[in-house]
Scaffold this motif. Structure first.
Motif, PDB file in Angstrom:
ATOM      1  N   UNK A   1       0.836  -1.206   0.000  1.00 12.51           N
ATOM      2  CA  UNK A   1       0.000   0.000   0.000  1.00 12.51           C
ATOM      3  C   UNK A   1       0.873   1.260   0.000  1.00 12.51           C
ATOM      4  N   UNK A   2       0.597   2.118  -0.962  1.00 12.23           N
ATOM      5  CA  UNK A   2       1.248   3.424  -1.087  1.00 12.23           C
ATOM      6  C   UNK A   2       0.228   4.456  -0.607  1.00 12.23           C
ATOM      7  N   UNK A   3       0.661   5.387   0.233  1.00 10.34           N
ATOM      8  CA  UNK A   3      -0.287   6.380   0.746  1.00 10.34           C
ATOM      9  C   UNK A   3       0.060   7.774   0.257  1.00 10.34           C
ATOM     10  N   UNK A   4      -0.892   8.409  -0.425  1.00  7.81           N
ATOM     11  CA  UNK A   4      -0.791   9.841  -0.749  1.00  7.81           C
ATOM     12  C   UNK A   4      -1.089  10.568   0.560  1.00  7.81           C
ATOM     13  N   UNK A   5      -0.049  11.072   1.212  1.00  5.21           N
ATOM     14  CA  UNK A   5      -0.199  11.684   2.536  1.00  5.21           C
ATOM     15  C   UNK A   5       0.553  13.006   2.526  1.00  5.21           C
ATOM     16  N   UNK A   6      -0.168  14.106   2.696  1.00  5.06           N
ATOM     17  CA  UNK A   6       0.440  15.420   2.475  1.00  5.06           C
ATOM     18  C   UNK A   6       0.511  16.275   3.736  1.00  5.06           C
ATOM     19  N   UNK A   7       0.316  15.665   4.890  1.00  7.99           N
ATOM     20  CA  UNK A   7       0.580  16.376   6.149  1.00  7.99           C
ATOM     21  C   UNK A   7       1.354  15.415   7.052  1.00  7.99           C
ATOM     22  N   UNK A  48       1.724   1.337   6.571  1.00  4.02           N
ATOM     23  CA  UNK A  48       1.803   1.585   5.128  1.00  4.02           C
ATOM     24  C   UNK A  48       3.210   1.244   4.610  1.00  4.02           C
ATOM     25  N   UNK A  49       3.302   0.828   3.348  1.00  8.14           N
ATOM     26  CA  UNK A  49       4.589   0.403   2.798  1.00  8.14           C
ATOM     27  C   UNK A  49       5.346   1.546   2.134  1.00  8.14           C
ATOM     28  N   UNK A  50       4.618   2.428   1.442  1.00  6.29           N
ATOM     29  CA  UNK A  50       5.269   3.522   0.717  1.00  6.29           C
ATOM     30  C   UNK A  50       4.558   4.827   1.051  1.00  6.29           C
TER      31      UNK A  50
END
Ligand SMILES: [Zn+2]
Length: 278
Positions: A45-51, A63-65
């Motif tokens: 799982x890749x997470x778009x995480x912006x904070x 999460x992996x990425x």
């Protein structure tokens, strides 16, 4: 997740953020369940995480990425401790808004983008920072120097705390950030921000193969595909030397780069003739 697993998909990207308030953010309980179930099926799982909050919660959820970079404020001690413990793969995706190489008439960029796109960017205030500043910007109080310093601080904190850098660009989301030079651009940014050229090259070759569990690519070794570039200059001396391409081989066969470029240019001409603005 079970439907996705049945389709033999091995990598999944989730979007946690609220996209500036235009969507409800994904609650941690949801992505925790997504990640748990994905891992049961061997899906990364890749997470778009912006904070930082999202990045911390993603790491805690396993999460992996991590995808994207937070640079408006420095990482806190908890984030740094999580990075040291989990050593996640990290795809910064920083180069999307940086058009300096288009503005500078870089010949490597010129061959990768349609003339129409090059002309549009060069005519915009993107290439005239003074004009953009006179227009008041977008209420962003930071100077370009401050933004660069924040980015540098965040980038180096991430990789020196254990994040394993993986090349990623978002190329293709805008015509002006085309596939073919954005990768070189992003690698150049890594070095500009403080990574070594060797780190940038690993992040763009063997590391993504490792992250994506691809066993036959990513490095020159027995049992792997002979996919490689022959360069006219040493990229360890200057990362921009990855652009001094003499020859390219895929699975041991030399690629006809001139023919590819001609085909590329032809498809530009066709898309320019058929597309209507915007
Ligand atoms: Zn994203």
């Amino acid at each position: 997740m079970q439907d996705i697993a049945a389709k033999k998909i091995h990598q999944l990207k989730i979007w946690e953020t609220d996209r500036g308030g235009s969507y409800p953010a994904m609650p941690p309980q949801v992505y925790e369940a997504v990640i748990d179930e994905a891992h049961k099926h061997g899906i990364l799982v890749h997470a778009h995480a912006t904070s930082w909050q999202e990045q911390r919660d993603s790491l805690k959820a396993g999460v992996d990425v991590l995808v994207h970079t937070v640079s408006n404020v420095p990482a806190d001690a908890e984030m740094i401790a999580l990075l040291k413990e989990k050593k996640p793969y990290w795809t910064p995706v920083m180069g999307l808004g940086d058009h300096s190489e288009i503005c500078d008439n870089d010949p490597f960029v010129d061959q990768a983008l349609p003339e129409k796109v090059l002309a549009e960017v060069r005519a915009s205030t993107t290439c005239r920072p003074a004009a953009a500043a006179a227009g008041g910007g977008r209420g962003n109080a930071l100077t370009p120097e401050q933004r660069e310093a924040n980015l540098k601080n965040s980038f180096m904190t991430m990789i020196r705390s254990g994040a394993r850098l993986v090349l990623g660009t978002d190329s293709g989301v805008f015509p002006r950030y085309g596939i073919g030079w954005s990768e070189h651009h992003e690698m150049g940014m890594y070095v500009r921000l403080g990574a070594t050229p060797a780190e940038a090259i690993i992040a763009s070759t063997s590391r993504p193969a490792e992250a994506l569990a691809l066993k036959d690519v990513g490095m020159l070794a027995v049992g792997r595909n002979a996919d490689f570039l022959v360069l006219n200059a040493n990229p360890l001396d200057d990362i921009k030397n990855t652009r001094q391409i003499s020859a390219m081989y895929l699975k041991g066969t030399k690629v006809d780069r001139d023919a590819l470029l001609a085909q590329w240019k032809k498809s530009y001409a066709m898309s320019a003739a058929t597309s209507s603005a915007p």
